[in-house]
Design an enzyme around this catalytic site. Structure first.
Site, mmCIF file in Angstrom:
data_model
loop_
_atom_site.group_PDB
_atom_site.id
_atom_site.type_symbol
_atom_site.label_atom_id
_atom_site.label_comp_id
_atom_site.label_asym_id
_atom_site.label_seq_id
_atom_site.Cartn_x
_atom_site.Cartn_y
_atom_site.Cartn_z
ATOM 1 N NE ARG A 90 42.489 40.077 34.617
ATOM 2 C CZ ARG A 90 41.593 40.131 33.274
ATOM 3 N NH1 ARG A 90 42.310 40.498 32.158
ATOM 4 N NH2 ARG A 90 40.170 40.393 33.205
ATOM 5 C CG ASN A 108 37.646 33.579 33.409
ATOM 6 O OD1 ASN A 108 38.264 34.595 34.097
ATOM 7 N ND2 ASN A 108 37.373 32.638 33.487
#
Length: 318
Positions: free
Chosen positions: A60, A92
């Site tokens: 990811r 994020n």
């Protein structure tokens, strides 16, 4: 014939040097850092054994670094009082700590062996590939020689990463803007065969989305019942084989066992469903297409030569 002027000779020499410096290669560190592969393999293996969620987190992290502005390690830079970096952008904030720790460990070991030689972006690209292989996924070549970005701004990634609530047309447009086809988008979505998602990303959909298997929906409600008080609560993306890289993610979707709204959309949209069906039936085809898409992503808008730097620390520019 008269010899060429000195300025022309110097220009040709500098042009040749820049050209060779900007080329990626599989053996980029064979002379400058011969221990590169061994150090990477040891660091990745040790970290994954200690923290089994490292693989999904690193994949990811690599994706969040590469898709918005290119594979340049900009996601690794920490914010300062004067700059809000990419890693602190809202999308994020849920990135886990283990992959960042892995990159720090690998960089520290490599700096001891080969100071200021290996880029953080190369470390991240290789770590993601090696961890996919560790979990049974496909091997693919990672070309080396990237340079690290000298900047990182949270504002620069706005609208450039997919969100679970996005409509399929928005997802397709987002990937197309970076040069990826619908099939490549579906193949890359197969990364959801490992890892987990926080309850806040899907719990509001469970009662309203009829695409969930009823028993699965009930189990999700129970698993996430306490998430308002505990935002860390999460569920595996692939409930059948969460720690194995395989094609069961695609096999789950027709059964109503997709976790996110975007997972259900992949199966229910006629533009993406054929690829879901294809990968559900043929794991080898999924592996080939996933490997090709990852290799393409790993060289997307990379920086080479003087366009970047070799960071001494991955969390700060030099």
């Amino acid at each position: 014939m008269a010899p060429p002027p000195l300025l022309l000779v110097l220009f040709l020499l500098s042009s040749t040097a820049l050209l060779s410096e900007s080329r990626l290669s599989l053996d980029y560190y064979s002379k400058s850092c011969p221990s590169f592969n061994r150090i990477m393999q040891e660091t990745v293996t040790n970290k994954q054994i200690i923290s089994p969620t490292t693989a999904a987190g690193t994949l990811r992290l690599f994706f969040h670094d590469s898709l918005p502005n290119g594979c340049d390690g900009s996601i690794l830079i920490s914010s300062t009082p004067f700059n809000k970096a990419e890693r602190d952008a809202d999308i994020n904030l849920s990135l886990p700590g283990d992959p960042f720790d892995l990159i720090v460990r690998a960089k520290t070991a490599l700096e001891l062996s080969c100071p200021t030689t290996v880029s953080c972006s190369d470390i991240l690209a290789v770590a993601a590939r090696d961890l996919i292989v560790m979990l049974g996924g496909p091997y693919y070549n990672v070309y080396l020689g990237r340079k690290d970005s000298r900047s990182s701004q949270a504002s620069s990634i706005e609208g450039k990463l997919p969100k679970p609530s996005m409509k399929m047309s928005e997802m397709m447009d987002l990937f197309a803007a970076s040069g990826f086809s619908v099939q490549e988008m579906v193949a890359l979505s197969g990364a959801h065969t490992i890892g987990f998602s926080h309850c806040k990303e899907f719990s509001s959909n469970i009662a309203n989305d009829t695409h969930y298997n009823p028993r699965f929906a009930q189990a999700l409600k129970q698993a996430c019942s306490g998430y308002p008080k505990d935002p860390t609560l999460s569920v595996f993306n692939d409930i059948m084989s969460p720690n194995k890289f395989d094609n069961l993610y695609f096999q789950n979707l027709p059964k109503g066992l997709g976790l996110l709204e975007s997972d259900h959309a992949l199966y229910n949209d006629p533009r993406t469903k054929p690829f879901v069906d294809l990968y559900a039936k043929d794991q080898n085809k999924f592996f080939r297409d996933f490997a090709r898409a990852m290799q393409k992503l790993s060289v997307y808008r990379i920086k080479t030569g003087r366009k970047g730097e070799i960071r001494r620390r991955c969390d700060a520019v030099n």
